[in-house]
Design an enzyme around this catalytic site. Structure first.
Site, PDB file in Angstrom:
ATOM      1  N   SER A  99       1.039  -1.190  -0.143  1.00  0.00           N
ATOM      2  CA  SER A  99       0.054  -0.044  -0.098  1.00  0.00           C
ATOM      3  C   SER A  99       0.896   1.280   0.029  1.00  0.00           C
ATOM      4  O   SER A  99       1.621   1.514  -0.882  1.00  0.00           O
ATOM      5  CB  SER A  99      -0.919  -0.117   1.270  1.00  0.00           C
ATOM      6  OG  SER A  99      -1.980   1.041   1.202  1.00  0.00           O
ATOM      7  N   ASP A 242      -2.411   6.503  -3.306  1.00  0.00           N
ATOM      8  CA  ASP A 242      -1.383   5.664  -3.067  1.00  0.00           C
ATOM      9  C   ASP A 242      -0.958   4.690  -3.781  1.00  0.00           C
ATOM     10  O   ASP A 242      -1.441   4.432  -4.698  1.00  0.00           O
ATOM     11  CB  ASP A 242      -1.622   5.384  -1.323  1.00  0.00           C
ATOM     12  CG  ASP A 242      -2.486   4.006  -1.249  1.00  0.00           C
ATOM     13  OD1 ASP A 242      -3.225   3.844  -2.342  1.00  0.00           O
ATOM     14  OD2 ASP A 242      -2.467   3.336  -0.280  1.00  0.00           O
ATOM     15  N   ASP A 244      -1.127   1.388  -4.257  1.00  0.00           N
ATOM     16  CA  ASP A 244      -1.880   0.503  -4.782  1.00  0.00           C
ATOM     17  C   ASP A 244      -3.206   1.061  -4.980  1.00  0.00           C
ATOM     18  O   ASP A 244      -4.384   0.394  -5.240  1.00  0.00           O
ATOM     19  CB  ASP A 244      -2.049  -0.759  -3.744  1.00  0.00           C
ATOM     20  CG  ASP A 244      -2.738  -0.586  -2.460  1.00  0.00           C
ATOM     21  OD1 ASP A 244      -2.818   0.462  -1.946  1.00  0.00           O
ATOM     22  OD2 ASP A 244      -3.414  -1.512  -1.706  1.00  0.00           O
ATOM     23  N   ASP A 246      -5.872   2.292  -3.434  1.00  0.00           N
ATOM     24  CA  ASP A 246      -7.008   2.262  -2.676  1.00  0.00           C
ATOM     25  C   ASP A 246      -7.415   3.266  -1.566  1.00  0.00           C
ATOM     26  O   ASP A 246      -8.278   3.340  -0.890  1.00  0.00           O
ATOM     27  CB  ASP A 246      -7.045   0.778  -1.871  1.00  0.00           C
ATOM     28  CG  ASP A 246      -5.957   0.813  -0.844  1.00  0.00           C
ATOM     29  OD1 ASP A 246      -5.109   1.781  -0.570  1.00  0.00           O
ATOM     30  OD2 ASP A 246      -5.906  -0.047   0.054  1.00  0.00           O
TER      31      ASP A 246
END
Length: 444
Positions: A99, A242, A244, A246
């Site tokens: 992440s 960010d 990834d 999400d």
């Protein structure tokens, strides 16, 4: 061995998360998912970290060793894995990502066949299999039962269509200038494409991943950097994702970062006005500012709080039949659109709100003033259970009598205690925090 944390398995790549551990974890997960298998297929995606190659290959080895066929789709946002797992009728989905962490770290997130993150019971079951060496050995397959893998590169279009369909059909982004920061991460292709196809004039930054620059001085963790670009290009808004994708952080047309609680408040009342908010309720975490709760109450919206982590937010949303929630850090969940926090889906809802309001981002996305809040982390020698600490209740009683909200908890991964205090009077909050710090220095 303890594997799972707040959001899947995460740690330093090549150290905690080495190839052997990942292979074993893949085998354990495969054995677990195989109990309820319908297709013997598992989807695997990743972000742009160099270590993703190592982890992906180890996952494929472990999953095929217990009979699974693996579909590899390369760099894609975490929410895309959730969506595609269900869409492609897979038994499970796996996302390789840490992440918002720096490139040295990596992680593994699991989704069930409906695209939902695994609950704690499922994670504990996989961990138990991982630690059962005899079971891990006997459940391996041989001969024709060994799985295969293949790479598919055209699934990006399916996700783009699903996200675009969440944007109101009577609206478009023509005339809007948007700065998009892809954090050199998983959305570096899909993010610009979605916004451009909806008609926006997009200035794209940090969309050249090299395996090492993910989240590096960019994206949702450093939104102040694109504030300058927003002002320079006189853009209407800045969107910072960010690694990834999400998580979403908004920068208004003045180049100022919009607080996550303000964003949740604005979106929540917008959904209610559009008659799209189930049960007139919303879910956030214990970290959200009390001012958000008070603002929503004034607008006839009930607020429920969960533990930190978007999966905990989603659990309460499902339990209470609520279709909107999020974390102040930028994980926003529109469950009618996505199975988990989705930065791009959230961005489109923010843009719809701005267009329909006819106002600038700075006006519509800051609907209330936050109460003064202090978060302080302290190192501790020992994590004594809070209910066993003598004198703590006596210290907290006058703080609470002044109307302040407190949240005291230990870090799950470090020898630290996290102290949060919040109230309407800044001096009271400052003084109370000093009192708490002195108290914990003595007892811990």
């Amino acid at each position: 061995m303890k594997l799972f944390g707040t959001d899947g398995v995460r740690g330093k790549a090549g150290d905690f998360l080495d190839a052997i551990t990942v292979l074993k974890l893949a085998k354990a997960a495969g054995i677990y998912f195989r109990k309820h298998s319908t297709t013997k297929k598992i989807l695997v995606g990743k972000d742009t970290r160099r270590s993703g190659y190592m982890i992906e290959n180890a996952l494929v080895s472990g999953l095929t060793a217990v009979g699974y066929d693996v579909i590899q789709i390369g760099p894609m946002p975490t929410p895309a894995i959730a969506y595609l797992t269900e869409s492609m009728r897979c038994d499970a989905g796996i996302m390789i990502s840490a992440s918002h962490n720096p490139f040295e770290d990596n992680g593994i997130k699991f989704f069930d066949n409906h695209g939902n993150k695994l609950n704690t019971d499922c994670e504990e079951a996989i961990e138990a299999i991982f630690n059962d060496s005899e079971l891990m050995q006997t459940e391996q397959v041989t001969g024709r039962n060994i799985g295969a893998s293949k790479r598919i590169d055209d699934v990006i279009g399916r996700y783009i269509v699903s996200i675009k369909s969440s944007f109101p059909r009577d609206l478009n982004l023509s005339g809007m200038r948007i700065v998009l920061d892809c954090a050199n991460g998983a959305a570096y292709k899909v993010g610009p494409t979605i916004l451009q196809e909806l008609g926006a004039d997009v200035i794209v930054v940090n969309n050249k991943p090299d395996g090492f620059n993910i989240n590096e001085d960019c994206g949702a963790m450093h939104p102040e950097h694109i504030g300058k670009i927003v002002r320079e290009y006189r853009a209407d808004i800045g969107l910072a994702l960010d690694g990834d994708a999400d998580r979403l952080v908004i920068i208004d047309e003045k180049g100022e970062v919009v607080d996550g609680d303000n964003l949740i408040g604005a979106l929540c009342t917008f959904l209610k006005d559009e008659k799209l908010l189930n049960t007139n309720a919303c879910v956030t975490t214990v970290m959200s500012n009390k001012a958000l709760e008070d603002y929503l109450a004034k607008n006839g919206i009930e607020l429920f709080r969960s533990d930190v982590g978007d999966k905990h937010v989603l659990e309460i949303m499902k339990e209470k039949n609520i279709n909107f929630g999020g974390e102040q850090s930028g994980h926003i969940i529109f469950s009618d659109v996505a199975k988990t926090g989705d930065g791009l889906a959230s961005a489109l809802q923010v843009l719809a709100l701005i267009i329909k309001s006819g106002k600038k981002a700075s006006e519509v996305l800051n609907p209330f003033e936050l109460y003064p809040q202090i978060l302080h982390n302290m190192k501790v020698v020992e994590k004594i259970p809070l209910d066993k600490i003598k004198g703590l209740e006596e210290i907290l009683k006058p703080i609470r009598e002044k109307g302040m909200r407190d949240l005291i908890r230990y870090s799950g991964t470090e020898n630290k205690i996290r102290l949060l205090l919040e109230g309407k009077n800044k001096k009271d909050v400052d003084d109370a925090m000093e009192t708490l710090k002195l108290f914990f220095k003595k007892v811990l």
